[in-house]
Every structure is written in C-alpha cells, then in structure tokens.
Scaffold this active site. Structure first.
Site, short mmCIF file in Angstrom:
data_model
loop_
_atom_site.label_atom_id
_atom_site.label_comp_id
_atom_site.label_asym_id
_atom_site.label_seq_id
_atom_site.Cartn_x
_atom_site.Cartn_y
_atom_site.Cartn_z
N SER A 1 -2.99 2.25 -30.63
CA SER A 1 -2.78 0.87 -30.16
C SER A 1 -1.30 0.58 -29.97
CB SER A 1 -3.35 -0.12 -31.16
OG SER A 1 -4.68 0.22 -31.45
N LEU A 2 -1.05 -0.42 -29.16
CA LEU A 2 0.28 -0.95 -28.92
C LEU A 2 1.03 -1.13 -30.26
CD1 LEU A 2 1.48 -2.53 -26.34
CD2 LEU A 2 0.54 -4.55 -27.45
#
Ligand SMILES: C[S@@+](CC[C@H](N)C(=O)[O-])C[C@H]1O[C@@H](n2cnc3c(N)ncnc32)[C@H](O)[C@@H]1O
Length: 384
Positions: free
Chosen positions: A105-106
């Site tokens: 994820s980011l």
C-alpha cells in the site's frame, strides 16, 4: 546505487510524508528511515497502463529497470500492486486484466494509519492483511517483533512476506488464514489494524482485545464505498468510535467480496417516477457510503446511461436515470432499494451533507450500526 543512496531515498520519503502531515512522530520516522521497502516489493510489480490495445496491468521487473530507477519506484509514495487475480508480478508473462489481489500500500496511507493507531511502548498489535510485509516491518521496528502478530489469507503472499521480514532480522508472529477470525480467541491485543476492508467488524476481534483497546477498521461494501473508523472498546466489550477525516480505501477482504454475477437487466414495464435523489449521489464519497449503508446487500452496476442497484439477497432492483426533466427511478422486487437511499439522503441533507467523519459506529457481539451525529441520531444497521 548504494545502500546509502537507498537510505537517502528513505529519508526523502520521510520528509515528504512529514511535510504532508502524515508522519508526525520521531518513532515512526525512525521506522520509515529504517525499513527497506524495495525488499518487500520483491522482483517485480504491476504498473497500470492505459493503452487500449492491451490489458492494463503491466509487469515491471527489477531486472529490466536500472537500480536507481527501481529504488526511485520503491520510495515513491504510491501503491505497488504485486499480484493481479492471484498471479504475482514476477510470474506474469505479459500484461493482465482483472483485479489486484495483493499490494504494497501507499506508504503515506500506511504511515498515516499507524500514526492514528496511537501505539505506545509495551502494546501488542494484531495486523490483519500482511500483504508484502512492509507495514508489518514498520510495526516491528516501532514496537519489537514480539509485540506484533500479522494474518494473511494468501499462503504464497504470506510466505514472501515471511522471507522479506526474516531477511531484515524481524520475526513477528505470522499467521496464514482468514483475518476474519483474528488470531487467538482470548488474546488481549491493545490495537488491531486492518489493511484490507470489511463490510462490518469481524466479531471474533471483539473477543481478542482488552478494555481500552483501539481498532482501526476500513469499512467498505458492495458499492465500493470506503471509510475508516477508529473504534475504542469499553468494559462491556462494545466497540464504538467516529469515522476519520480523509479519503482512505483498501481492497476488500476476500471473505467479504460480493458473489459474482452475469449480466443484470432491469425487468421491462416497471413504473418510473421522479426522485429528488439523482444518480450523482453515488459520485460523492460520503453520498455513496450512505447509499451503501441504506442498501447493504445491493451491488452497484452502472453504465453511462443509468445506475442500477441489484440486491444480491432478494433480487430487488432499482434503476435511476436522469434526463432533461430530472432524475427518475423505477424499482422492482420486495426491497424498495431507492426508497431506502432517499430516506438516508434526506437525513444527511438535513444535517448539512457533512463528510463521513460526522458519522460514527457502534459494534457489539450481536449488532453493529453506523449513526449520524451521535449514537442517538439516524442509524443504519450493518449486514452482520
Ligand atoms: C493491500 S494488501 C496489504 C498491504 C500490506 N499491509 C503492505 O503493507 O504491504 C491487502 C492484503 O489483504 C489480504 N487479504 C485479503 N483478504 C484477507 C483476509 N480475509 N484475511 C487476511 N488477509 C486478507 C490480501 O491477500 C492482500 O495481501
């Protein structure tokens, strides 16, 4: 590119996240500056490319990129998809269609959530959705690996995360299984954080935390609306809290995904009448979430001309389309889906159309509901 170049990129990432207000404390900064994200990405990732002549998910291999370019990708504040339809990027022979099934994820999203989680020395944390293991590694750096348990449903993803974590000397407890069950009934976790989303709070988690524990949950549903809520558990075992500001979303837990369906057609001949709630409600972050609360078993099947809600349980449908005279709705089946959406929209309008952070959630072992304003305000039951 050298190890010290990677360290410099980590510092730059930490600076960027701090400037955006996502990274706020020295202890999480130390974790971001220490954990080598490139190790958790493995040997390939997927990049989304919009070339209509081929499928969009294009594998990018570390061996095809030069090392500085690969490291720059690793320390960009962006999500890197590592698996599409269960095919890992390093096994893809070419571009793929389909949905991502695992990702790193980011970093800004993960770090912002970890800051919100409000952990302290001595806390034990249950993480749901190990994924690549990057967020697990940040937790291990912050609290010590012995304080961290992480659950991943996909055995191959879990094994890759285990190898990456061991390569940096971190040995948290890694469980392969459905995170719906958490890990260990009777455990007393101080914090639970989930990096996949759920239609409701998995009830087993309530039996694995102590009074005062916090649970950071991303609530989603079959209309693909997401919102994060921070729940705190009281002496009676009830988890309650408010939704957070911002616009964060995650891929849905595999066990909460909607059933597959073929083409759905609205039956001919149904009565159509004007509605004051048009299809644009679903284009608004909070409006869509509200529609999902009002019709929790409905899937959104849309095209440019019309919006269709289709209730998986009863087969009920609502079709909304707008023309020069305004929006019109037709409904079919035992559940009046758009009536429920209109009622929810009316409550939201009379509260001034606030962001989802004006809502809250209460979960007990037997019932879960989302409310607007206060627990006594307008209420929607979650599909537990
Ligand atoms: C967005 S990724 C997690 C990102 C990860 N925390 C990281 O930093 O790399 C979501 C993960 O959730 C996993 N997942 C999906 N459903 C799950 C479930 N029911 N229980 C546990 N893990 C699940 C997927 O296999 C996927 O690896």
């Amino acid at each position: 590119m050298t190890t010290s170049d990677a360290a410099a990129l980590r510092r730059e990432l930490a600076d960027r996240l701090a400037a955006e207000g996502l990274l706020r404390s020295p202890s999480w900064r130390a974790a971001v500056e220490a954990v080598p994200r490139e190790l958790f990405l493995g040997q390939a990732v997927f990049r989304f490319e919009t070339d209509e002549t081929k499928p969009p998910w294009t594998p990018v291999r570390r061996s095809d990129a030069d090392e500085p370019a690969w490291l720059a990708m690793a320390y960009a504040d962006r999500t890197w998809v590592t698996q599409v339809e269960d095919v890992p990027a390093d096994r893809a022979e070419g571009p793929l269609d389909g949905a991502p099934t695992s990702s790193s994820s980011l970093p800004g999203l993960v770090v912002g959530m970890l800051e919100d989680l409000d952990v302290h020395e001595g806390h034990s944390v249950l993480e749901i959705a190990t994924g690549t293991g990057y967020s697990t590694a940040l937790l291990c750096h912050r609290l010590g690996a012995e304080a961290v348990t992480s659950v991943e449903i996909d055995p191959r993803v879990a094994e890759r995360a285990r190898r990456a974590l061991h390569a940096i000397g971190q040995h948290p407890r890694l469980v392969v299984g459905d995170g719906f069950g958490g890990a260990d009934t009777g455990a007393d976790y101080d914090r639970i954080i989930a990096t996949c989303s759920w239609r409701y709070l998995p009830q087993p988690w309530l039996y694995q935390v102590d009074t005062g524990a916090k649970i950071l949950l991303t609530l989603s549903g079959w209309m693909d609306a997401n919102a994060q809520v921070m729940l705190e558990v009281d002496e009676a075992g009830t988890a309650q809290g408010r939704f957070l500001p911002g616009y964060r979303s995650f891929m849905m837990a595999r066990s909460h995904q909607p059933p597959p369906h073929g083409p759905v057609f609205f039956p001919p001949g149904a009565d159509e009448h004007p509605t004051d709630v048009g299809p644009e409600l679903l284009d608004d972050w909070t409006g869509r979430f509200l529609a999902q609360l009002a019709a929790p078993a409905a899937q959104h099947i849309g095209n440019a001309a019309e919006t269709l809600l289709w209730d998986v349980v009863t087969g009920s449908q609502a079709r909304v389309r707008a023309d020069a005279q305004g929006p019109r709705v037709a409904q079919h089946g035992p559940v009046r889906l758009w009536d429920a959406v209109e009622e929810a929209a009316a409550a939201w309008r009379s509260a001034g159309r606030p962001h989802i952070s004006a809502f809250g959630m209460t979960a007990t072992p037997s019932e879960q509901r989302v409310w607007l304003g206060s627990p006594e305000g307008p209420t929607w039951r979650l599909p537990v």
